[in-house]
Write a protein that holds these residues in place. Structure first.
Motif, PDB file in Angstrom:
ATOM      1  N   VAL A  38      11.614   5.470  -2.117  1.00 41.79           N
ATOM      2  CA  VAL A  38      11.915   4.211  -1.809  1.00 41.79           C
ATOM      3  C   VAL A  38      12.282   4.388  -3.353  1.00 41.79           C
ATOM      4  N   GLN A  39      13.376   3.394  -3.310  1.00 45.33           N
ATOM      5  CA  GLN A  39      13.418   2.337  -5.142  1.00 45.33           C
ATOM      6  C   GLN A  39      12.914   1.202  -4.867  1.00 45.33           C
ATOM      7  N   PHE A  40      11.493   0.914  -5.808  1.00 44.40           N
ATOM      8  CA  PHE A  40      11.351  -0.218  -5.620  1.00 44.40           C
ATOM      9  C   PHE A  40       9.976  -1.088  -7.224  1.00 44.40           C
ATOM     10  N   GLY A  41      11.090  -1.525  -7.717  1.00 47.32           N
ATOM     11  CA  GLY A  41      11.115  -2.481  -8.891  1.00 47.32           C
ATOM     12  C   GLY A  41      11.380  -1.481  -9.873  1.00 47.32           C
ATOM     13  N   GLY A  42      12.975  -0.761  -9.422  1.00 42.94           N
ATOM     14  CA  GLY A  42      12.761   0.779 -10.793  1.00 42.94           C
ATOM     15  C   GLY A  42      12.185   1.977 -10.892  1.00 42.94           C
ATOM     16  N   VAL A  43      11.634   2.253  -9.604  1.00 39.59           N
ATOM     17  CA  VAL A  43      10.698   2.834  -9.730  1.00 39.59           C
ATOM     18  C   VAL A  43      10.962   4.249  -8.714  1.00 39.59           C
ATOM     19  N   LEU A  44      11.020   5.222  -8.925  1.00 37.54           N
ATOM     20  CA  LEU A  44      11.963   6.182  -7.392  1.00 37.54           C
ATOM     21  C   LEU A  44      10.543   6.214  -7.327  1.00 37.54           C
ATOM     22  N   ILE A  45       9.491   5.747  -5.890  1.00 39.57           N
ATOM     23  CA  ILE A  45       8.371   6.076  -5.308  1.00 39.57           C
ATOM     24  C   ILE A  45       8.790   6.988  -3.794  1.00 39.57           C
ATOM     25  N   PRO A  46       7.564   7.882  -3.622  1.00 37.86           N
ATOM     26  CA  PRO A  46       8.022   8.975  -2.897  1.00 37.86           C
ATOM     27  C   PRO A  46       8.208   8.723  -1.315  1.00 37.86           C
ATOM     28  N   THR A  47       8.169   8.963  -0.179  1.00 38.94           N
ATOM     29  CA  THR A  47       8.300   7.864   1.036  1.00 38.94           C
ATOM     30  C   THR A  47       6.382   8.462   1.404  1.00 38.94           C
ATOM     31  N   GLU A  48       6.132   9.133   1.653  1.00 40.42           N
ATOM     32  CA  GLU A  48       4.624   9.404   2.736  1.00 40.42           C
ATOM     33  C   GLU A  48       4.226   8.315   1.215  1.00 40.42           C
ATOM     34  N   THR A  49       3.945   8.105  -0.358  1.00 35.69           N
ATOM     35  CA  THR A  49       3.405   7.898  -0.991  1.00 35.69           C
ATOM     36  C   THR A  49       3.841   5.671  -0.444  1.00 35.69           C
ATOM     37  N   ALA A  50       4.774   5.703  -0.415  1.00 34.31           N
ATOM     38  CA  ALA A  50       4.996   4.396  -0.436  1.00 34.31           C
ATOM     39  C   ALA A  50       4.808   3.870   1.397  1.00 34.31           C
ATOM     40  N   VAL A  51       5.178   4.658   2.395  1.00 37.61           N
ATOM     41  CA  VAL A  51       4.300   4.441   3.500  1.00 37.61           C
ATOM     42  C   VAL A  51       2.785   4.032   3.368  1.00 37.61           C
ATOM     43  N   LEU A  52       2.434   4.932   2.927  1.00 37.32           N
ATOM     44  CA  LEU A  52       0.435   4.740   2.331  1.00 37.32           C
ATOM     45  C   LEU A  52       0.455   3.274   1.915  1.00 37.32           C
ATOM     46  N   LEU A  53       0.840   3.163   0.590  1.00 37.67           N
ATOM     47  CA  LEU A  53       1.355   1.781   0.086  1.00 37.67           C
ATOM     48  C   LEU A  53       1.746   0.460   0.488  1.00 37.67           C
ATOM     49  N   GLN A  54       1.892   0.628   1.552  1.00 38.01           N
ATOM     50  CA  GLN A  54       2.806  -0.430   2.683  1.00 38.01           C
ATOM     51  C   GLN A  54       1.092  -0.987   3.636  1.00 38.01           C
ATOM     52  N   ASN A  55       1.022   0.153   3.966  1.00 33.69           N
ATOM     53  CA  ASN A  55       0.202  -0.014   4.875  1.00 33.69           C
ATOM     54  C   ASN A  55      -1.603  -0.990   4.017  1.00 33.69           C
ATOM     55  N   MET A  56      -1.805  -0.095   3.151  1.00 37.11           N
ATOM     56  CA  MET A  56      -2.397  -0.649   1.997  1.00 37.11           C
ATOM     57  C   MET A  56      -2.578  -1.799   1.474  1.00 37.11           C
ATOM     58  N   PHE A  57      -1.199  -2.739   1.382  1.00 35.74           N
ATOM     59  CA  PHE A  57      -1.262  -3.581   1.004  1.00 35.74           C
ATOM     60  C   PHE A  57      -1.222  -4.884   2.397  1.00 35.74           C
ATOM     61  N   PHE A  58      -0.528  -4.194   3.009  1.00 36.59           N
ATOM     62  CA  PHE A  58      -1.183  -5.481   4.300  1.00 36.59           C
ATOM     63  C   PHE A  58      -2.500  -5.291   5.089  1.00 36.59           C
ATOM     64  N   ILE A  59      -2.955  -3.942   4.586  1.00 39.25           N
ATOM     65  CA  ILE A  59      -4.655  -4.107   5.023  1.00 39.25           C
ATOM     66  C   ILE A  59      -5.528  -5.117   4.088  1.00 39.25           C
ATOM     67  N   ILE A  60      -5.165  -4.894   2.687  1.00 35.80           N
ATOM     68  CA  ILE A  60      -5.838  -5.646   1.883  1.00 35.80           C
ATOM     69  C   ILE A  60      -5.209  -7.154   1.182  1.00 35.80           C
ATOM     70  N   GLY A  61      -4.389  -7.216   1.918  1.00 39.93           N
ATOM     71  CA  GLY A  61      -3.654  -8.942   1.861  1.00 39.93           C
ATOM     72  C   GLY A  61      -3.949  -9.464   2.532  1.00 39.93           C
ATOM     73  N   THR A  62      -4.142  -8.999   4.122  1.00 39.55           N
ATOM     74  CA  THR A  62      -4.663  -9.419   5.704  1.00 39.55           C
ATOM     75  C   THR A  62      -6.164  -9.529   4.942  1.00 39.55           C
ATOM     76  N   ALA A  63      -7.051  -8.998   4.829  1.00 39.27           N
ATOM     77  CA  ALA A  63      -8.447  -9.260   4.488  1.00 39.27           C
ATOM     78  C   ALA A  63      -8.336 -10.168   3.084  1.00 39.27           C
ATOM     79  N   LEU A  64      -7.768  -9.994   2.359  1.00 37.43           N
ATOM     80  CA  LEU A  64      -8.430 -11.608   1.527  1.00 37.43           C
ATOM     81  C   LEU A  64      -7.477 -12.965   2.155  1.00 37.43           C
TER      82      LEU A  64
END
Length: 114
Positions: free
Chosen positions: A40-66
């Motif tokens: 995934v092209q994200f902010g000018g950086v190519l992030i591998p798909t598996e990493t993007a899925v992991l980041l998405q889940n982490m941001f969702f969980i941490i964001g909801t908790a905050l």
């Protein structure tokens, strides 16, 4: 001050949820049938798909908790449990009424203390 901290935490949580949603849109963008997707092209950086899925889940969980933690702090705010100092009491030698330790006279009978 605690309420402001709760609001700031909630805003950070919302920002993380926005990033998670943006990653979700990037991951689910339709591609041509013969295209090989490696990331995934994200902010000018190519992030591998598996990493993007992991980041998405982490941001969702941490964001909801905050957001939840921020809401709890805002609701509780400054009104948490307060401890009230209890004055030490003595007993009047004349009428046996309770008298504060620092009193010079009994509030019930008026007897003076030395």
């Amino acid at each position: 001050m605690k309420r402001l901290n709760g609001v700031v935490l909630a805003f950070v949580g919302v920002a993380l949820l926005i990033v998670a949603i943006d990653l979700n849109f990037s991951l689910n963008t339709p591609h041509p049938a013969n295209a090989q997707v490696v990331g995934v092209q994200f902010g000018g950086v190519l992030i591998p798909t598996e990493t993007a899925v992991l980041l998405q889940n982490m941001f969702f969980i941490i964001g909801t908790a905050l957001i939840v933690l921020g809401a709890i702090i805002v609701v509780l705010g400054e009104g948490g449990t307060r401890v009230k100092r209890v004055k030490e009491m003595a007993e009047c030698g004349n009428c046996k009424a309770p008298v504060p330790d620092d009193a010079t006279a009994c509030p019930a009978c008026g007897a003076e203390f030395a």
